[in-house]
Design a protein around this motif. Structure first.
Motif, PDB file in Angstrom:
ATOM      1  N   SER A   1       0.728  -1.259  -0.105  1.00  0.00           N
ATOM      2  CA  SER A   1       0.194   0.054   0.232  1.00  0.00           C
ATOM      3  C   SER A   1       0.976   1.300   0.132  1.00  0.00           C
ATOM      4  O   SER A   1       2.208   1.244  -0.036  1.00  0.00           O
ATOM      5  N   GLY A   2       0.039   2.471  -0.148  1.00  0.00           N
ATOM      6  CA  GLY A   2       0.911   3.621  -0.171  1.00  0.00           C
ATOM      7  C   GLY A   2       1.358   4.272  -1.238  1.00  0.00           C
ATOM      8  O   GLY A   2       1.734   5.615  -1.337  1.00  0.00           O
ATOM      9  N   GLY A   3       1.036   3.665  -2.538  1.00  0.00           N
ATOM     10  CA  GLY A   3       1.165   4.373  -3.677  1.00  0.00           C
ATOM     11  C   GLY A   3       0.286   5.641  -3.818  1.00  0.00           C
ATOM     12  O   GLY A   3      -0.770   5.890  -3.347  1.00  0.00           O
ATOM     13  N   GLY A   4       0.661   6.054  -4.894  1.00  0.00           N
ATOM     14  CA  GLY A   4      -0.434   7.403  -5.309  1.00  0.00           C
ATOM     15  C   GLY A   4       0.190   8.263  -6.437  1.00  0.00           C
ATOM     16  O   GLY A   4       1.375   7.871  -7.188  1.00  0.00           O
ATOM     17  N   LEU A   5      -0.461   9.331  -6.488  1.00  0.00           N
ATOM     18  CA  LEU A   5       0.096  10.580  -7.525  1.00  0.00           C
ATOM     19  C   LEU A   5       0.680  11.634  -6.811  1.00  0.00           C
ATOM     20  O   LEU A   5       0.271  12.237  -5.738  1.00  0.00           O
ATOM     21  N   VAL A   6       2.116  11.709  -7.350  1.00  0.00           N
ATOM     22  CA  VAL A   6       3.058  12.761  -6.674  1.00  0.00           C
ATOM     23  C   VAL A   6       3.568  13.618  -7.709  1.00  0.00           C
ATOM     24  O   VAL A   6       4.050  13.006  -9.165  1.00  0.00           O
ATOM     25  N   GLN A   7       3.976  14.662  -7.254  1.00  0.00           N
ATOM     26  CA  GLN A   7       4.739  15.564  -8.298  1.00  0.00           C
ATOM     27  C   GLN A   7       6.069  15.188  -8.465  1.00  0.00           C
ATOM     28  O   GLN A   7       6.603  14.732  -7.307  1.00  0.00           O
ATOM     29  N   ALA A   8       7.124  15.336  -9.586  1.00  0.00           N
ATOM     30  CA  ALA A   8       8.374  15.295  -9.202  1.00  0.00           C
ATOM     31  C   ALA A   8       8.946  15.956  -8.326  1.00  0.00           C
ATOM     32  O   ALA A   8       8.708  17.263  -8.100  1.00  0.00           O
ATOM     33  N   GLY A   9      10.011  15.363  -7.458  1.00  0.00           N
ATOM     34  CA  GLY A   9      10.694  15.992  -6.296  1.00  0.00           C
ATOM     35  C   GLY A   9      10.097  15.714  -5.165  1.00  0.00           C
ATOM     36  O   GLY A   9      10.514  15.863  -3.986  1.00  0.00           O
ATOM     37  N   GLY A  10       8.736  15.094  -5.298  1.00  0.00           N
ATOM     38  CA  GLY A  10       8.055  14.629  -3.932  1.00  0.00           C
ATOM     39  C   GLY A  10       8.597  13.337  -3.404  1.00  0.00           C
ATOM     40  O   GLY A  10       9.465  12.670  -4.050  1.00  0.00           O
ATOM     41  N   SER A  11       7.810  13.061  -2.517  1.00  0.00           N
ATOM     42  CA  SER A  11       8.127  11.573  -1.521  1.00  0.00           C
ATOM     43  C   SER A  11       6.778  10.874  -1.647  1.00  0.00           C
ATOM     44  O   SER A  11       5.838  11.438  -1.343  1.00  0.00           O
ATOM     45  N   LEU A  12       7.141   9.821  -1.290  1.00  0.00           N
ATOM     46  CA  LEU A  12       6.138   8.704  -1.093  1.00  0.00           C
ATOM     47  C   LEU A  12       6.829   7.584  -0.010  1.00  0.00           C
ATOM     48  O   LEU A  12       8.054   7.288  -0.258  1.00  0.00           O
ATOM     49  N   ARG A  13       5.842   7.004   0.843  1.00  0.00           N
ATOM     50  CA  ARG A  13       6.255   5.905   1.500  1.00  0.00           C
ATOM     51  C   ARG A  13       5.413   4.787   1.322  1.00  0.00           C
ATOM     52  O   ARG A  13       4.214   4.709   1.764  1.00  0.00           O
ATOM     53  N   LEU A  14       5.912   3.567   0.797  1.00  0.00           N
ATOM     54  CA  LEU A  14       5.320   2.364   0.729  1.00  0.00           C
ATOM     55  C   LEU A  14       5.343   1.521   1.746  1.00  0.00           C
ATOM     56  O   LEU A  14       6.503   1.562   2.491  1.00  0.00           O
ATOM     57  N   SER A  15       4.227   0.710   1.891  1.00  0.00           N
ATOM     58  CA  SER A  15       4.217  -0.280   2.996  1.00  0.00           C
ATOM     59  C   SER A  15       3.913  -1.773   2.370  1.00  0.00           C
ATOM     60  O   SER A  15       3.143  -1.638   1.533  1.00  0.00           O
ATOM     61  N   CYS A  16       4.337  -2.725   3.068  1.00  0.00           N
ATOM     62  CA  CYS A  16       4.281  -4.158   2.751  1.00  0.00           C
ATOM     63  C   CYS A  16       3.950  -4.782   3.996  1.00  0.00           C
ATOM     64  O   CYS A  16       4.856  -5.043   4.875  1.00  0.00           O
ATOM     65  N   ALA A  17       2.682  -4.910   4.072  1.00  0.00           N
ATOM     66  CA  ALA A  17       2.390  -5.928   5.756  1.00  0.00           C
ATOM     67  C   ALA A  17       2.421  -7.158   5.418  1.00  0.00           C
ATOM     68  O   ALA A  17       2.065  -7.726   4.413  1.00  0.00           O
ATOM     69  N   ALA A  18       3.411  -8.255   5.925  1.00  0.00           N
ATOM     70  CA  ALA A  18       3.341  -9.341   6.044  1.00  0.00           C
ATOM     71  C   ALA A  18       2.555 -10.265   7.107  1.00  0.00           C
ATOM     72  O   ALA A  18       2.692  -9.783   8.190  1.00  0.00           O
ATOM     73  N   SER A  19       2.167 -11.395   6.582  1.00  0.00           N
ATOM     74  CA  SER A  19       1.590 -12.197   7.680  1.00  0.00           C
ATOM     75  C   SER A  19       1.635 -13.686   7.105  1.00  0.00           C
ATOM     76  O   SER A  19       2.244 -13.917   5.960  1.00  0.00           O
ATOM     77  N   GLY A  20       1.559 -14.579   8.109  1.00  0.00           N
ATOM     78  CA  GLY A  20       1.439 -16.049   7.720  1.00  0.00           C
ATOM     79  C   GLY A  20       2.496 -16.444   8.641  1.00  0.00           C
ATOM     80  O   GLY A  20       3.163 -15.892   9.399  1.00  0.00           O
ATOM     81  N   ARG A  21       2.609 -17.985   8.789  1.00  0.00           N
ATOM     82  CA  ARG A  21       3.211 -18.574   9.672  1.00  0.00           C
ATOM     83  C   ARG A  21       4.849 -18.462   9.468  1.00  0.00           C
ATOM     84  O   ARG A  21       5.512 -18.688  10.250  1.00  0.00           O
ATOM     85  N   THR A  22       5.014 -18.461   8.210  1.00  0.00           N
ATOM     86  CA  THR A  22       6.553 -18.435   7.880  1.00  0.00           C
ATOM     87  C   THR A  22       7.091 -17.183   7.232  1.00  0.00           C
ATOM     88  O   THR A  22       8.175 -17.329   6.758  1.00  0.00           O
ATOM     89  N   PHE A  23       6.465 -16.061   7.304  1.00  0.00           N
ATOM     90  CA  PHE A  23       7.010 -14.949   6.805  1.00  0.00           C
ATOM     91  C   PHE A  23       8.318 -14.644   7.096  1.00  0.00           C
ATOM     92  O   PHE A  23       9.238 -14.103   6.135  1.00  0.00           O
ATOM     93  N   ARG A  24       8.529 -14.912   8.254  1.00  0.00           N
ATOM     94  CA  ARG A  24       9.981 -14.249   8.775  1.00  0.00           C
ATOM     95  C   ARG A  24      11.191 -15.130   8.381  1.00  0.00           C
ATOM     96  O   ARG A  24      12.321 -15.022   8.463  1.00  0.00           O
ATOM     97  N   ASN A  25      10.893 -16.210   7.655  1.00  0.00           N
ATOM     98  CA  ASN A  25      11.776 -17.170   6.866  1.00  0.00           C
ATOM     99  C   ASN A  25      12.260 -16.498   5.789  1.00  0.00           C
ATOM    100  O   ASN A  25      13.243 -16.921   5.018  1.00  0.00           O
ATOM    101  N   TYR A  26      11.674 -15.428   5.077  1.00  0.00           N
ATOM    102  CA  TYR A  26      11.829 -14.868   3.674  1.00  0.00           C
ATOM    103  C   TYR A  26      12.317 -13.418   4.136  1.00  0.00           C
ATOM    104  O   TYR A  26      12.096 -12.775   4.849  1.00  0.00           O
TER     105      TYR A  26
END
Length: 122
Positions: free
Chosen positions: A7-32
């Protein structure tokens, strides 16, 4: 099973900033490790950055070093991609992935998030 939600995408002007997030879940996600990739229109999906859940290991596509920063919050099971000084060439769909192993060419992965659109206007 591992689930990744980008998540976190969007429309931004050149020179701007964005922060994307990746939320992980599941029994084994920390193995990766978690990697960010992007795919611009008409182009192949390419590696952006990667991070492990433990230790200080992070990696970047060389041309993005200094503008993009990957980080994680272990308490929230979330990996972030801070993107600064954005350029129109950064326009792409950004995906996070659960990586198998660590190191280039960053082509081994078991799970993908759904992608989030980043559009940088000039």
């Amino acid at each position: 099973q591992v689930q990744l939600v980008a998540s976190g995408g969007g429309l931004v002007q050149a020179g701007g900033s964005l922060r994307l997030s990746c939320a992980a879940s599941g029994r084994t996600f920390r193995n990766y490790a978690v990697g960010w990739f992007r795919q611009a229109p008409g182009k192949e999906r390419v590696f952006v950055a990667a991070i492990r859940w433990s230790g200080g290991s992070a990696a970047y596509e060389d041309s993005l070093k200094g503008r993009f920063t990957i980080s994680r919050d272990n308490a929230k099971n979330t990996v972030y991609l801070q993107m600064n000084s954005l350029k129109p060439d950064d326009t792409a769909v950004y995906y996070c992935a659960a990586l198998v192993g660590w190191g280039p060419p960053w082509t081994l992965y078991d799970y993908w998030g759904q992608g989030t659109q980043v559009t940088v206007s000039s």
